[in-house]
Every structure is written in C-alpha cells, then in structure tokens.
Design a protein around this motif. Structure first.
Motif, PDB file in Angstrom:
ATOM      1  N   ASN A 145      -8.557  -7.435 -11.222  1.00 40.09           N
ATOM      2  CA  ASN A 145      -9.608  -7.033 -10.295  1.00 40.09           C
ATOM      3  C   ASN A 145      -9.039  -6.823  -8.902  1.00 40.09           C
ATOM      4  N   SER A 146      -8.150  -7.703  -8.487  1.00 38.20           N
ATOM      5  CA  SER A 146      -7.585  -7.577  -7.140  1.00 38.20           C
ATOM      6  C   SER A 146      -6.728  -6.336  -7.031  1.00 38.20           C
ATOM      7  N   ALA A 156      -5.471  -1.764   4.590  1.00 35.41           N
ATOM      8  CA  ALA A 156      -4.500  -2.564   3.842  1.00 35.41           C
ATOM      9  C   ALA A 156      -4.810  -4.053   3.892  1.00 35.41           C
ATOM     10  N   GLU A 157      -5.528  -4.505   4.889  1.00 28.73           N
ATOM     11  CA  GLU A 157      -5.785  -5.935   5.042  1.00 28.73           C
ATOM     12  C   GLU A 157      -7.236  -6.304   4.741  1.00 28.73           C
ATOM     13  N   SER A 158      -7.994  -5.411   4.121  1.00 28.48           N
ATOM     14  CA  SER A 158      -9.421  -5.676   3.900  1.00 28.48           C
ATOM     15  C   SER A 158      -9.668  -6.413   2.594  1.00 28.48           C
ATOM     16  N   HIS A 159      -8.955  -7.509   2.391  1.00 24.44           N
ATOM     17  CA  HIS A 159      -9.140  -8.317   1.188  1.00 24.44           C
ATOM     18  C   HIS A 159     -10.140  -9.432   1.479  1.00 24.44           C
ATOM     19  N   ASP A 160     -11.002  -9.692   0.529  1.00 25.26           N
ATOM     20  CA  ASP A 160     -11.973 -10.766   0.658  1.00 25.26           C
ATOM     21  C   ASP A 160     -11.254 -12.111   0.516  1.00 25.26           C
ATOM     22  N   LYS A 188       0.633   0.596 -12.048  1.00 25.02           N
ATOM     23  CA  LYS A 188      -0.595   1.091 -11.434  1.00 25.02           C
ATOM     24  C   LYS A 188      -0.598   0.805  -9.932  1.00 25.02           C
ATOM     25  N   ILE A 189      -0.104  -0.363  -9.553  1.00 25.50           N
ATOM     26  CA  ILE A 189      -0.022  -0.693  -8.133  1.00 25.50           C
ATOM     27  C   ILE A 189       0.845   0.315  -7.402  1.00 25.50           C
ATOM     28  N   MET A 190       1.969   0.678  -8.021  1.00 26.98           N
ATOM     29  CA  MET A 190       2.902   1.593  -7.379  1.00 26.98           C
ATOM     30  C   MET A 190       2.332   2.999  -7.212  1.00 26.98           C
ATOM     31  N   MET A 191       1.282   3.320  -7.929  1.00 28.58           N
ATOM     32  CA  MET A 191       0.657   4.636  -7.808  1.00 28.58           C
ATOM     33  C   MET A 191      -0.554   4.617  -6.886  1.00 28.58           C
ATOM     34  N   GLY A 192      -0.854   3.453  -6.288  1.00 30.03           N
ATOM     35  CA  GLY A 192      -2.057   3.311  -5.495  1.00 30.03           C
ATOM     36  C   GLY A 192      -1.811   3.265  -4.002  1.00 30.03           C
ATOM     37  N   ASN A 193      -2.800   2.737  -3.291  1.00 28.66           N
ATOM     38  CA  ASN A 193      -2.732   2.639  -1.834  1.00 28.66           C
ATOM     39  C   ASN A 193      -2.063   1.338  -1.403  1.00 28.66           C
ATOM     40  N   HIS A 194      -1.471   1.346  -0.214  1.00 31.03           N
ATOM     41  CA  HIS A 194      -0.971   0.125   0.434  1.00 31.03           C
ATOM     42  C   HIS A 194       0.005  -0.660  -0.448  1.00 31.03           C
ATOM     43  N   VAL A 195       0.933   0.044  -1.075  1.00 34.22           N
ATOM     44  CA  VAL A 195       1.851  -0.586  -2.028  1.00 34.22           C
ATOM     45  C   VAL A 195       2.614  -1.738  -1.395  1.00 34.22           C
ATOM     46  N   ASP A 196       3.218  -1.502  -0.217  1.00 33.62           N
ATOM     47  CA  ASP A 196       4.054  -2.534   0.383  1.00 33.62           C
ATOM     48  C   ASP A 196       3.226  -3.750   0.784  1.00 33.62           C
ATOM     49  N   SER A 197       2.068  -3.518   1.393  1.00 30.52           N
ATOM     50  CA  SER A 197       1.215  -4.623   1.816  1.00 30.52           C
ATOM     51  C   SER A 197       0.700  -5.415   0.622  1.00 30.52           C
TER      52      SER A 197
END
Length: 453
Positions: A145-146, A156-160, A188-197
């Motif tokens: 989910n995360s 990039a920092e908008s995590h709950d 999947k992470i590598m294909m998404g947004n904010h990979v490094d963060s």
C-alpha cells in the motif's frame, strides 16, 4: 458514457475515494465491459476495477492489465453467467474467489470476490468472502500500500505519519514474503515517482534490510538519487536504477540469490557495473553533467573491472587492449577524434569518443545484438548522455565481411589458430571503423601467414 462500474482506492486507516472521469478511464468501456458492468448491477452486485489499473488511471495512463473485484461470491457469479449463457474459462481460480468469463467471444474478464484473511503464512492464506470493501483493502500488505501511495503522490514527503508508523511496526513480516514478490514491487517503485526519496524512507523504516540482505549498510543512495534525477524522463529500466545502489558485482549476485531476477536483468546489472567506471563514459559525464561516480570511494578499480569483463565474456583481451588504447588517445587529445588521431583508416572524421566506444562495445558482444544494444542504451541513460543516446540509437552495426568458410578456404586451419585469427581480423576491421572489405582483411591473413613461416 455512463456505467455502474467504478474505480476507487482506500487505506485501512481512512476511507478515501477519488472519482475518475478521465479519457483514459472512459476508454476502457468496450461494449463487452459495459455489458459486464450492467449485468452485475442488474443482479444487485457491485463490481470495481482493482489493483494496478487504478494506479495507472490515477497517473493518467491507459491501463492494459485490468483486474476486477466484486461483492458477488464465486457461486453467485457462476449462476449469473450460466443464466446469461456466458462462457467461463480457467476454473482453477474458483477456490480463491476468482472467476474468468468471456463476453461475446471477444474479451476475457478476471473477477475476484472481496475477501479477508482468516489465516496466512505470508505466501498463502485461508480466506473468507465478504461484501465489505474496507476488509478486503486491509488484507493487503501495508508495504505494498505504501508503495502505491508513493508512486502517485505529488509531494515526495507527503506520507501519512500513522501509515509510516504502521508499516514500520509490521516490517518484520516481510521476512516471510517471497523474493520474487519483493523484486516485482521493487521494480514498480523504480518506475514511479520520487524514487530516491521513497527508497530512503523505506530504508529508514527497516524495509530494505529484507531485500538487500547482507549489504544494507553499503547501499549507495546518493548515486541512485543522481542517476534517477538526471535520467528519469528517459524511462530507464528498473535494473538501470537499481544498479546505481550497488558498489560491486558481489552485491548484485547476493541480491540475485535472494530474489531470482531474470537473465536479461542480471546481465544488464552486470553490464552497468562493469562499464560505469570506464574513462570514456566518466569523462563525458563529467563534461556534460558535473560530478561523476567515484569508483575509488566504492572500492572498485580498473583491475577489478577488467576481471569482471573477462569473467562475464563481454570483452576479450584484444578488444580490451584496443579500448584502453582508444581511451588513452581520447583522454590525451580531447573529446573529438579526427582521422589522424586514431589512424588513417578511420572513415568517419570527428566522430565522438562516446559513439566510438558504444560501437565497439556492440560489435564485441557475441550474443543477441538487439539485447546488447539495449544494454548499451541503458548505460547511456545511466550517464544521461542524451546526444550519444540519440545517435547510437540510430546506428546499425555493419556485418563482418569475412565468414569462417572463407578463412578455411584461404588456408587457416580449424582450432585455436582459427579463433585467434578470426578475432584478430575483427579487431583490424573495428579499428578501420568497419570500412575494410573482405578482400582487404583476407590480405591481412596472408601477410600474417608469410611472417609466421
């Protein structure tokens, strides 16, 4: 177009809905899907798009792999489809709540009943069917989910904070998740947004230790950040970015043993690790993009990399020697080579050192040329070498003009001498920038034979 079919997302902590009315969403509604949605609605059941397709639609992409969830049980779906004389296929999923139907003999739809886990060991679960969408959402791995949340977040920092806390408290559960599943989600992470963060957050939450077992403290997040930020718009393959975190082939091998990546993925990772300290790539990257990868800081050396090349059969001794000689000329004379700088036989004056290097790498690769070219293009993305990426992408390697049959006809005996002579001729051909003809190359064989005698 209107339909009872909907798309929604939810988290276990807070119920959330996002209405989709985009062209991408509307494009999904073929006559077959529209019929399916109306059929479920007519019989009093809800049906929704689920999984990765929701993520794609939120990102404004057309979903090409669509899963469906429903409040109808498998038995209810079977009864409904039989009544409408709708064909059902692949009944193996019925035990897990999945029914696959085929509408108008044109389109298959895989539909799964909402469920929650009664008992699970991490891979397999005993489930109970439900009509509660929230219960179904809560059964899903919090880590996954995360990941979905990170891939669609604009900030990039908008995590709950509560979600992050829940993920960290359950991180030990990843120990029972299969390596193959972790690898799928990591890509999947590598294909998404904010990979490094996102990778740094996952590391802070003790999630990465279950993936990169044995070298978690050595991961190079700074290199990942540099590579991702510079080339993300070039759509690098996941392995191209993942390679940035490694400092050695040994680490790559350790990960491979854990998650069992494909042969192509493994070869791409090896190729990038082998060539990212190459002087030509390093110099060009420094000229175009600023700070370059510090091989010495990571413990890599030219000696280590040459050993890697030989172990993985990417370059033979002659090719390595030629590459090093070319690099020395490039580094001493500058970025652009002329005919006189690399020899009178060089047919294309002022060809960049980078293009020459890429061409040499491709013709030296003994396996599938398409895959070899793909690896080189990914390496260029890694270094954000856009001019070379375009020019090399348009380049087609010429065919080596001398066949084995012709070598035998001119008197070269089979065996070790044959292999050495073929390699030597290919090297001569390469140094001529692929301009020497069959006749010219065969003359080189005759000269060598006379000298030997």
């Amino acid at each position: 177009m209107t339909s009872s079919l909907s798309s929604s997302t939810a988290t276990p902590l807070k119920k959330q809905f996002k209405k989709l009315d985009s062209p991408e969403f509307k494009s999904l509604f073929t006559p077959e899907l529209d019929f399916l949605a109306k059929l479920f609605n007519k019989n009093g059941f809800e049906i929704r798009i689920a999984g990765g397709a929701v993520r794609d639609l939120i990102l404004g992409k057309v979903a090409d792999d669509i899963d469906f969830a429903t409040t109808a049980t498998p038995k209810q779906m079977i009864a409904m489809f039989e009544k409408e004389e709708i064909r059902m296929i692949n009944n193996k999923g019925e035990r897990h709540g999945t029914i696959t139907c085929r509408i108008n003999d044109k389109e298959n739809f895989e539909i799964t009943t909402l469920r929650f886990d009664v008992e699970t060991d991490g891979r397999h679960a005993e489930v109970q069917f439900t009509t509660d969408w929230m219960l179904d959402a809560q059964r899903r791995d919090l880590t996954i989910n995360s990941i979905f949340y990170g891939r669609i977040a604009k900030d990039a920092e908008s995590h709950d904070a509560d979600i992050l806390k829940a993920i960290q408290s359950n991180s030990a559960g990843l120990a029972s998740i299969s390596g193959e599943r972790m690898w799928l989600e990591l890509k999947k992470i590598m294909m998404g947004n904010h990979v490094d963060s996102l990778m740094r957050v996952m590391n802070d939450l003790n999630l990465t230790v279950h993936i990169f077992t044995g070298f978690i403290d050595e991961l190079n997040f700074d290199e990942l950040s540099h590579v991702w930020k510079s080339c993300k718009d070039l759509n690098p393959l996941p392995m191209t970015l993942i390679s940035a975190m490694f400092n050695s082939l040994e680490q790559l091998s350790t990960l491979h043993a854990r998650i069992k990546m494909s042969k192509d993925e493994l070869q791409l990772g090896q190729f990038i690790l082998q060539h990212r300290i190459d002087p030509v790539f390093q110099k060009t990257r420094l000229q175009q993009n600023g700070p370059t990868y510090d091989a010495n800081a990571s413990g890599e050396s030219k000696k280590d990399m040459k050993k890697m090349k030989l172990e993985n059969n990417f370059l033979n001794d002659d090719a390595t020697l030629h590459a090093e000689n070319t690099e020395n000329k490039i580094l001493s004379e500058g970025k652009i080579l002329s005919d006189k700088q690399v020899g009178d036989d060089l047919a294309e004056p002022k060809k960049s050192a980078m293009l020459i290097k890429c061409e040499d790498l491709l013709v030296e690769e003994p396996s599938n040329l398409l895959k070899a070219k793909s690896r080189i293009l990914e390496l260029l993305k890694y270094f954000n070498l856009r001019d070379a990426l375009k020019q090399f992408g348009d380049w087609t390697p010429p065919k080596f003009p001398v066949s084995g049959v012709r070598l035998i006809e001119v008197g070269v005996p089979k065996g070790p001498q044959f292999s050495r002579e073929l390699s030597r001729l290919k090297e001569i051909w390469k140094q001529s920038r692929f301009t020497k003809t069959e006749e010219e190359l065969l003359q080189c064989v005759k000269i060598k034979k006379k000298i030997a005698e």
